[in-house]
Design a protein around this motif. Structure first.
Motif, PDB file in Angstrom:
ATOM      1  N   SER A 239      11.961  71.892  43.039  1.00 27.17           N
ATOM      2  CA  SER A 239      13.260  71.347  43.431  1.00 27.17           C
ATOM      3  C   SER A 239      14.258  72.490  43.568  1.00 27.17           C
ATOM      4  CB  SER A 239      13.755  70.338  42.398  1.00 27.17           C
ATOM      5  OG  SER A 239      14.236  70.998  41.242  1.00 27.17           O
TER       6      SER A 239
ATOM      7  N   ASP B 298      16.853  72.613  41.864  1.00 26.46           N
ATOM      8  CA  ASP B 298      17.537  72.668  40.574  1.00 26.46           C
ATOM      9  C   ASP B 298      17.238  74.004  39.890  1.00 26.46           C
ATOM     10  OD1 ASP B 298      18.716  72.228  38.138  1.00 26.46           O
ATOM     11  OD2 ASP B 298      17.304  70.683  37.492  1.00 26.46           O
TER      12      ASP B 298
ATOM     13  N   GLN C 261      15.275  73.967  36.513  1.00 24.41           N
ATOM     14  CA  GLN C 261      13.821  73.837  36.529  1.00 24.41           C
ATOM     15  C   GLN C 261      13.158  75.213  36.535  1.00 24.41           C
ATOM     16  OE1 GLN C 261      11.615  72.889  40.201  1.00 24.41           O
ATOM     17  NE2 GLN C 261      10.770  71.108  39.122  1.00 24.41           N
TER      18      GLN C 261
ATOM     19  N   TYR D  66      13.126  70.229  29.196  1.00 20.35           N
ATOM     20  CA  TYR D  66      12.637  69.777  30.498  1.00 20.35           C
ATOM     21  C   TYR D  66      11.714  68.587  30.277  1.00 20.35           C
ATOM     22  CZ  TYR D  66      11.112  69.778  35.303  1.00 20.35           C
ATOM     23  OH  TYR D  66      10.875  69.396  36.599  1.00 20.35           O
TER      24      TYR D  66
ATOM     25  N   GLY E  83      10.888  66.361  37.422  1.00 19.96           N
ATOM     26  CA  GLY E  83      12.263  66.008  37.113  1.00 19.96           C
ATOM     27  C   GLY E  83      12.339  64.728  36.306  1.00 19.96           C
TER      28      GLY E  83
END
Length: 444
Positions: free
Chosen positions: A111, A113, A116, A300, A348
């Motif tokens: 992603s 993000d 991450q 996470y 995610g």
């Protein structure tokens, strides 16, 4: 500045340390109202230990009942002695192989993000033998404490049945090199036994379909299985009658904020809640809530799946809990059901049940343990396990006065819940815990 904050500031300015301050706080009757945010297995046990320690406890969760998230249908193993952090030498290369396999244990969805990639980089930095041994040692000590705490909890309270059974744990291996490495690295030799492939098959007839595919196994006595959701409900029923328990509040926590006096409050979907202290134990949601007060928790979500298949007459279910090390699949008899759990999906905060992953888990179970349960009637589940890069939970205070952490247990939330709750209650009461505080504080 509130009374508690002023007290802490004054004590710090006089040169007192955290342990002394915490002791003075509880002795003087300050910071006795605590709100535990999150009612999974970690939150419920935290609420219990804090109530036992003399705090007036409110438990808050967006769900109407306890244990409905990552605690609902997880693997059910209480793996106190045999702990194996995901971060280890060789894992990066194995991960590349797993990603290409149809029924591989790992899925990764890149992603945009940044978090991450930051988490993944920190994880990869821990993927070497020395880091793995350090974490394994810390988790092993935590496991021993948690086993003691669970034993005492069950002996001291009439908990409704939650299908607890001390069945032992058998980890089986398919490759000789992996088996030899595991046998040479045992950390609880007094409770562990190395078994040949034939001994594994004799001890566990359920493994019959794997005849010729195994190189051996390691059996650990004293390990247990139980229904995590039922445990949450069981402990909650006792907690609800505790004189120090205030209420279970069905509200969604949105963020933390400070009032005009600098006092920490919790903003929920229906209003604002105050307390002398807050404990974050809300799984992966803890990261978002902590961020509202500039605390960047390294959590996470590792998505896992499970099947729960009825065991009826004619089925050959495993006697102990069994972990297929290379395939990363767990099999455990919990009451009259077979629990099959596996997989790490890095996708995610998506807790939807992916049909292809369930189909994969069913294929593996039907091939490797075909007669262990009625797979045609199996129920399915997926949950997000909040993990730190090194696999160790975070327990203790953070830099925000009045906010405490009990997060990051990954797939071992049920295993470690009693220990981390005990540690946190000790820290909040006496300023020190049964294990060294620097083992699980953040950053560690």
């Amino acid at each position: 500045m509130g009374i508690a904050q002023a007290f802490i500031f004054a004590a710090l300015s006089q040169g007192h340390g955290l342990c002394h301050i915490c002791s003075l706080i509880n002795t003087g009757g300050l910071m006795r109202e605590v709100c535990v945010v999150g009612a999974g297995v970690v939150g419920v046990t935290t609420a219990w230990y804090l109530a036992e320690a003399g705090w007036r406890v409110t438990l808050l969760d967006k769900a109407a009942t306890v244990g409905t998230g990552a605690s609902f249908q997880n693997g059910g193993q209480l793996s106190y002695r045999y702990v194996s952090p995901l971060a280890d030498g060789g894992v990066p290369l194995k991960a590349l192989k797993w990603l290409t396999e149809r029924d591989g244990p790992l899925r990764f969805k890149p992603s945009a993000d940044l978090f991450q990639w930051t988490w993944l980089a920190r994880f990869l930095m821990r993927c070497h033998g020395r880091a793995n041994r350090e974490t394994t040692d810390r988790l092993a000590r935590l496991g021993v404490l948690s086993r003691q705490c669970m034993t005492h909890l069950m002996a001291s309270n009439k908990l409704p049945d939650f299908n607890w059974k001390e069945s032992g744990k058998l980890v089986v291996y398919r490759t000789q090199a992996t088996f030899d490495r595991a046998a040479g690295g045992m950390i609880a030799s007094d409770a562990q036994r190395v078994m040949s492939a034939q001994e594994c098959l004799q001890a566990e007839p359920a493994l019959g379909a794997l005849n010729g595919q195994l190189t051996g196994g390691i059996f650990t006595s004293g390990e247990a299985v139980a229904d995590c959701h039922a445990f949450c409900e069981s402990l909650m029923s006792v907690l609800a009658a505790h004189p120090n328990f205030v209420a279970y509040v069905n509200e969604e926590a949105l963020r933390f904020a400070r009032d005009s006096n600098g006092r920490l409050n919790l903003v929920t979907r229906t209003g604002v809640r105050g307390a002398d202290a807050f404990v974050l134990a809300s799984g992966i949601a803890s990261r978002r809530l902590a961020a509202s007060v500039s605390q960047n928790l390294p959590l996470y979500p590792l998505k896992g799946y499970s099947l729960t298949a009825p065991i009826t007459v004619g089925h050959t279910a495993p006697r102990s809990s069994i972990t297929d090390f290379e395939r990363k699949v767990l099999y455990a008899r919990i009451g009259d059901n077979l629990r099959v759990a596996a997989m790490v999906d890095m996708v995610g905060e998506d807790d939807c049940i992916e049909p292809s992953r369930i189909a994969s888990l069913l294929r593996v179970a039907r091939v490797d343990m075909p007669n262990a349960g009625d797979y045609a009637r199996a129920t399915t589940w997926a949950g997000l396990r909040p993990a730190t890069p090194d696999g160790a939970p975070i327990v203790g205070p953070c830099s925000v006065p009045g906010l405490w952490l009990n997060v990051g247990h990954g797939p071992l939330g049920f295993t470690f819940a009693c220990a981390t709750a005990n540690i946190l209650a000790s820290l909040m009461g006496r300023g020190h815990g049964p294990l060294p505080i620097d083992s699980f504080t953040w950053p560690n």
